[in-house]
Design a protein around this motif. Structure first.
Motif, PDB file in Angstrom:
ATOM      1  N   SER A 228      -3.004  -3.357   3.776  1.00  0.00           N
ATOM      2  CA  SER A 228      -3.509  -2.661   2.593  1.00  0.00           C
ATOM      3  C   SER A 228      -2.376  -2.050   1.783  1.00  0.00           C
ATOM      4  N   ALA A 229      -1.302  -1.645   2.465  1.00  0.00           N
ATOM      5  CA  ALA A 229      -0.156  -1.073   1.756  1.00  0.00           C
ATOM      6  C   ALA A 229       0.531  -2.129   0.894  1.00  0.00           C
ATOM      7  N   GLY A 232      -1.998  -3.086  -1.940  1.00  0.00           N
ATOM      8  CA  GLY A 232      -2.266  -1.991  -2.868  1.00  0.00           C
ATOM      9  C   GLY A 232      -3.727  -1.613  -2.945  1.00  0.00           C
ATOM     10  N   THR A 233      -4.544  -2.172  -2.052  1.00  0.00           N
ATOM     11  CA  THR A 233      -5.972  -1.872  -2.034  1.00  0.00           C
ATOM     12  C   THR A 233      -6.549  -2.256  -0.672  1.00  0.00           C
ATOM     13  N   VAL A 423      -1.714   3.504  -0.283  1.00  0.00           N
ATOM     14  CA  VAL A 423      -2.627   2.906  -1.251  1.00  0.00           C
ATOM     15  C   VAL A 423      -2.933   3.891  -2.381  1.00  0.00           C
TER      16      VAL A 423
END
Length: 510
Positions: A228-229, A232-233, A423
């Motif tokens: 997720s990092a 970005g979501t 995020v």
């Protein structure tokens, strides 16, 4: 003399415990440093291996973390089957082999693979070390023991970037792995000489079904969280599919472990109320602490234009504060229980994190270092008393399951906290801001001053809002921490056993 000493000062750690502590702390330092030391080597990796995708190089960190998560659940079985001494020495050897192979890597694929080998060894060093120390000291002195083990756990994230930056500056990235060789050889000889040899428990069967459920489940779940990092979501198939599949495997393990005769982790230990409250508090704390800790060096580098090594040095007040309160809190926790210290520590941490909400484009380093020092004071009063509360409530072989669960939970919660904060922060920055700030000072790059200043303002606003979220996460820790015992743990456990004895035991032995 040896029998009279405990009666005179039961809360004192004897010379024999400190001798054992030396080898455990050495192993913990190596394992924890290698989680953070690679953070400052991402750009050198890209340059040396001719890789232009940061997400590819980030696997040097993610692969290590996934290997840790996969192997930690086996710690309890391995300790009872082969003995803590043998498992600890084998883990050191595997960690050293992985370190040497990492230094010899000639491409990014080899480095990621060898980092996973290193993680398989490093993953057992901390839980096995906690078992060794807890058994050596006894339940009445667990707080003092955790204060010793807390030194590498709290200072590792601070010393890692400093050491890594210095080694890269004066030598090359290879030395962030080669430095483990002399330390590891010392630890090996030390462990061979001082660790007890009669530490085997009756052979415990390996829970193969539990292993096939929990280890892949943790690895998949953390893979999704870590991804997720990069994405970005959390709303990306790579992220949520991995998290859902991993979560389902973990849930299946819970159902299996509650029914199996000899589960990989005995979840029935959660009938112990002190352990349950401590574990929940640790989960909240790890999310908040490791999540917010990611932001400080980034702020110093992106907005303050500091080098990786200088950003690490600016974190030193946090370590100094922890060093002041940790030994005191450890000793007093053994006498008074963890509740008062954890609540007081959380107040200090909340004050320190909240002070960062006021950050701007022109850093005030006296103010920020003061905030980090206050946080450090709080951390020294928080993490180790929580762990000591959990382990002091256990007896016999249950210590191995308890320490394994704590380490697995801390690794999972830390990854969740890091991903959530990353995020949120990434989403708050304008598209070009990160690129502008990361390009400052690069050869051949000339960015107009007004553009740089505008980017710093945007980044500072993003940091301020993210620190507000981090403060809320810290505040959430007060809810479970309020239920921690405010008396000596052994007294609380004795009362729990007496109350529940007519029904069923609080802690079920294997």
């Amino acid at each position: 003399m040896s029998q009279a000493s405990p009666a005179v000062a039961p809360d004192k750690l004897g010379r024999d415990v400190f001798i054992v502590a030396g080898v455990v702390v050495l192993g913990a330092i190596m394992s924890i440093l290698d989680v953070t030391v690679v953070a400052v080597a991402q750009l050198p990796f890209m340059q040396d291996f001719n890789v232009d995708n940061p997400a590819t190089v980030a696997w040097t960190m993610t692969g290590y973390t996934l290997a840790l998560a996969a192997v930690i659940p086996t710690a309890g079985w391995a300790a009872s089957r082969f003995g803590t001494r043998n498992v600890y020495i084998a883990s050191l050897v595997l960690f050293l082999l992985g370190s040497l192979l990492c230094a010899l890597s000639t491409n990014i694929g080899m480095l990621v693979a060898f980092r996973m080998i290193q993680g398989l060894g490093g993953g057992l060093l901390m839980p096995i070390g906690m078992m060794i120390m807890t058994r050596a000291a006894g339940p009445d002195r667990v707080g003092s023991v955790m204060a010793i083990l807390g030194i590498p756990m709290l200072l590792g994230p601070i010393a890692g970037p400093i050491l890594g930056g210095w080694l890269i500056d004066v030598a090359s990235w290879h030395w962030i792995f080669l430095i483990n060789i002399p330390l590891g050889l010392i630890a090996l000889v030390y462990a061979w000489m001082v660790l007890p040899t009669n530490d085997k428990a009756p052979g415990r069967k390996l829970d193969i079904i539990g292993l096939l459920l929990l280890s892949p489940g943790l690895a998949l779940f953390l893979f999704g969280v870590s991804s997720s990092a990069e994405e970005g979501t959390f709303n990306a198939p790579r992220v949520y599919v991995s998290m859902i599949v991993g979560g389902l495997l973990i849930l299946a393990f819970v159902f299996w472990a509650l029914r199996a005769k000899y589960p990989l982790l005995d979840l029935r230990l959660f009938r112990n109320r002190t352990l349950t409250v401590s574990v929940i508090t640790m989960a909240f704390f790890a999310v908040a602490f490791f999540g917010s800790g990611l932001l400080y060096p980034q702020y110093f580098q992106m907005v303050g234009e500091k080098s990786p090594m200088m950003a690490g040095l600016l974190l030193a007040p946090q370590g100094l504060g922890a060093m002041l309160t940790m030994p005191i809190a450890g000793k007093l926790t053994d006498k008074m229980g963890p509740g008062k210290f954890v609540l007081g520590g959380l107040v200090l941490i909340l004050i320190g994190v909240s002070m960062f909400i006021a950050v701007g484009p022109e850093p005030s380093y006296v103010y920020l270092c003061g905030a980090l020092f206050i946080q450090g004071l709080g951390m020294g009063m928080t993490m180790m008393p929580i762990m000591s509360a959990a382990l002091a409530s256990l007896r016999g072989d249950d210590v191995s399951d308890g320490s394994t669960m704590l380490n697995a939970l801390q690794q999972t919660a830390a990854s969740i906290g890091t991903a959530v904060i990353t995020v949120i922060f990434t989403g708050l920055l304008l598209a070009d801001t990160r690129g502008i700030l990361m390009s400052i000072g690069l050869p051949g790059v000339d960015i107009p001053a007004p553009v740089v200043e505008a980017a710093k303002v945007d980044a500072a606003n993003g940091f301020s809002t993210t620190f507000l979220v981090a403060s809320v996460l810290v505040a959430c820790c007060f809810i479970p921490a309020f239920f921690l015992p405010r008396r000596k743990i052994t007294q609380v456990v004795a009362e729990d056993v007496q109350i529940d004895s007519a029904d069923q035991p609080v802690v079920l032995p294997h």
